[in-house]
Design an enzyme around this catalytic site. Structure first.
Site, PDB file in Angstrom:
ATOM      1  CG  ASP A 285      -2.071   0.929   1.150  1.00 44.40           C
ATOM      2  OD1 ASP A 285      -1.983   1.883   0.348  1.00 44.40           O
ATOM      3  OD2 ASP A 285      -3.077   0.717   1.856  1.00 44.40           O
ATOM      4  NE  ARG A 287      -4.643   2.898  -0.167  1.00 44.12           N
ATOM      5  CZ  ARG A 287      -5.731   2.228   0.184  1.00 44.12           C
ATOM      6  NH1 ARG A 287      -6.925   2.682  -0.158  1.00 44.12           N
ATOM      7  NH2 ARG A 287      -5.644   1.116   0.875  1.00 44.12           N
TER       8      ARG A 287
HETATM    9  N1  LIG Z   1      -2.100  -2.258  -6.522  1.00 45.06           N
HETATM   10  C1  LIG Z   1      -3.337  -2.743  -6.550  1.00 45.06           C
HETATM   11  N2  LIG Z   1      -4.349  -1.921  -6.253  1.00 45.06           N
HETATM   12  C2  LIG Z   1      -5.587  -2.443  -6.256  1.00 45.06           C
HETATM   13  C3  LIG Z   1      -5.855  -3.769  -6.589  1.00 45.06           C
HETATM   14  N3  LIG Z   1      -7.195  -3.961  -6.522  1.00 45.06           N
HETATM   15  C4  LIG Z   1      -7.726  -2.780  -6.151  1.00 45.06           C
HETATM   16  N4  LIG Z   1      -6.764  -1.860  -5.986  1.00 45.06           N
HETATM   17  C5  LIG Z   1      -6.854  -0.481  -5.521  1.00 45.06           C
HETATM   18  O1  LIG Z   1      -7.105  -0.527  -4.127  1.00 45.06           O
HETATM   19  C6  LIG Z   1      -7.764   0.638  -3.733  1.00 45.06           C
HETATM   20  C7  LIG Z   1      -8.985   0.210  -2.939  1.00 45.06           C
HETATM   21  O2  LIG Z   1      -8.922   0.864  -1.814  1.00 45.06           O
HETATM   22  P1  LIG Z   1     -10.135   1.042  -0.800  1.00 45.06           P
HETATM   23  O3  LIG Z   1     -11.462   0.872  -1.463  1.00 45.06           O
HETATM   24  O4  LIG Z   1      -9.842   2.257  -0.032  1.00 45.06           O
HETATM   25  O5  LIG Z   1     -10.025  -0.240   0.078  1.00 45.06           O
HETATM   26  P2  LIG Z   1      -9.250  -0.699   1.337  1.00 45.06           P
HETATM   27  O6  LIG Z   1      -7.952  -0.056   1.580  1.00 45.06           O
HETATM   28  O7  LIG Z   1      -9.215  -2.165   1.158  1.00 45.06           O
HETATM   29  O8  LIG Z   1     -10.170  -0.329   2.552  1.00 45.06           O
HETATM   30  P3  LIG Z   1     -11.742  -0.397   2.777  1.00 45.06           P
HETATM   31  O9  LIG Z   1     -12.422  -0.562   1.465  1.00 45.06           O
HETATM   32  O10 LIG Z   1     -12.035   0.909   3.423  1.00 45.06           O
HETATM   33  O11 LIG Z   1     -12.009  -1.536   3.686  1.00 45.06           O
HETATM   34  C8  LIG Z   1      -8.101   1.396  -4.997  1.00 45.06           C
HETATM   35  O12 LIG Z   1      -7.132   2.429  -5.184  1.00 45.06           O
HETATM   36  C9  LIG Z   1      -7.940   0.347  -6.086  1.00 45.06           C
HETATM   37  O13 LIG Z   1      -7.566   0.904  -7.329  1.00 45.06           O
HETATM   38  C10 LIG Z   1      -4.754  -4.605  -6.915  1.00 45.06           C
HETATM   39  O14 LIG Z   1      -4.879  -5.799  -7.163  1.00 45.06           O
HETATM   40  N5  LIG Z   1      -3.517  -4.044  -6.880  1.00 45.06           N
END
Ligand SMILES: Nc1nc2c(ncn2[C@@H]2O[C@H](COP(=O)(O)OP(=O)(O)OP(=O)(O)O)[C@@H](O)[C@H]2O)c(=O)[nH]1
Ligand SMILES: [Zn+2]
Length: 353
Positions: A285, A287
């Site tokens: 992550d 971010r």
């Molecule tokens: N690098 C990467 N990013 C992904 C993947 N699948 C989804 N994402 C990204 O993950 C992020 C999803 O974040 P959030 O919806 O905030 O989810 P989270 O951090 O799991 O937290 P909550 O949904 O609040 O429980 C988005 O920026 C998506 O583009 C993946 O396989 N790889």
């Protein structure tokens, strides 16, 4: 003469790297760094003519290549006479399985790695593969220059955001919607806040930090749960009459859409979401949640009821001045195709099921 601030220099440096131009990192010596992903063969030869080339990658990528990282957060490898295709194969894991890298790599230790560290960090913030080629140079005329220490400092600093504009937006979830735009001073992506109703600033607000997911939000991808989470969060705020959803342009957990698609290609080779990020050279992550906390504070929200299944988000809000009085679970959008993804997030990233 105008003198440029470090923030302005960093913004220019990011564009230069994306263009395939070297940036000059200054300190005891001057080191030119260029992003492997954007480098053309001619420019590579121009850099090679200046002296011995060094490839710098993250320890995550080094682990996959079975190369040692002696400088903590960066690994330096001698390039020698290797061609651009060798650099590309070291930077980009797309071909790892088809043509495993042979090595052994001549990993460098000792000396100053600050310029390489700046280069790799900059490539990440430019949403390029975190791999740069570096060479010492006597002159850096015409190039963007960055003092190494000041650049490392500025890259670690909390991004400053300014509100640009806000306007009313009636939505399916609520007719009382308002969109606010926030612009970072470092010219990275703008972020949005969607305010529903007129939330009381003195009471905890129902809040969601949503990270951009082009594939899930727009295309209805079945690989993740982002689209349904986005819509469910807005619907819940509409039903309760108040809330704030931050739409943070931190696509792919901060690695950008191109890198996320690289991660998806690796997932088709059998790697999970965390392994794919690591093979690319990223942390799981990337971010910066200080951005979300900063926007909430700027809007006057000091306490939230946070819609999330991710305990790391709660910790980040608390660390950066936003009190989380309640976690509101957000479980929607499970599909046959995202079961493995959600299980990996629960197992490796601590998400609550
Ligand atoms: N690098 C990467 N990013 C992904 C993947 N699948 C989804 N994402 C990204 O993950 C992020 C999803 O974040 P959030 O919806 O905030 O989810 P989270 O951090 O799991 O937290 P909550 O949904 O609040 O429980 C988005 O920026 C998506 O583009 C993946 O396989 N790889
Ligand atoms: Zn998604």
């Amino acid at each position: 003469m105008l003198s440029l601030t470090i923030t302005e220099r960093l913004a220019r440096a990011r564009s230069d790297l994306r263009l395939g131009l070297p940036v000059a990192i200054t300190g005891e010596r001057t080191v030119l760094v260029a992003a492997v992903e954007a480098l053309g063969p001619d420019r590579l030869e121009q850099m090679r003519a200046l002296g011995p080339l060094v490839l710098a990658i993250t320890p995550r990528r080094a682990e996959t290549l079975k190369a040692r990282a002696y400088d903590g957060d960066v690994a330096r490898i001698a390039v020698g006479t290797a061609p651009l295709s060798w650099l590309t194969a070291a930077a980009d894991p797309a071909g790892d399985l088809a043509s495993p890298m042979k090595g052994p790599f001549e990993t460098l230790r000792g000396g100053d790695a600050a310029a390489h560290r700046v280069g790799v960090a900059l490539a990440k913030t430019a949403q390029l593969l975190p791999a740069i080629v570096a060479v010492e140079a006597a002159s850096c005329e015409g190039l963007t220059t960055l003092p190494a220490a000041a650049a490392l400092d500025a890259l670690a600093r909390e991004p400053l955001l300014a509100p640009v504009v806000s306007a009313r937006l009636p939505m399916a979830a609520s007719e009382a919607g308002r969109v606010h735009i926030f612009r970072p001073e470092d010219d990275t992506a703008e972020h949005y806040a969607i305010e529903i109703g007129r939330p009381d600033r003195d009471a905890p607000v129902l809040a969601r930090l949503h990270s951009a997911c082009f594939t899930g939000d727009v295309l209805g991808s079945l690989k993740c749960d982002c689209g349904p989470q986005l819509r469910a969060a807005l619907a819940e705020m509409g039903a309760q009459g108040a809330g704030v959803l931050l739409y943070l342009n931190q696509e792919g957990r901060g690695i950008g859409l191109a890198n996320k698609m690289r991660a998806y290609a690796l997932q088709d080779q059998g790697f999970d979401t965390v392994e794919a990020n690591h093979r690319l050279g990223f942390e799981d992550d990337e971010r910066d949640f200080r951005i979300g906390a900063g926007i909430l504070r700027e809007m006057g929200f000091g306490a939230v009821r946070l819609l999330t299944n991710n305990p790391a988000k709660i910790r980040m809000m608390e660390t950066h001045g936003v009190k989380v009085v309640e976690r509101v679970p957000l479980k929607v959008g499970q599909t046959a195709q995202n079961a493995g993804y959600l299980a990996t997030k629960a197992l490796k990233s601590g998400h609550l099921l």
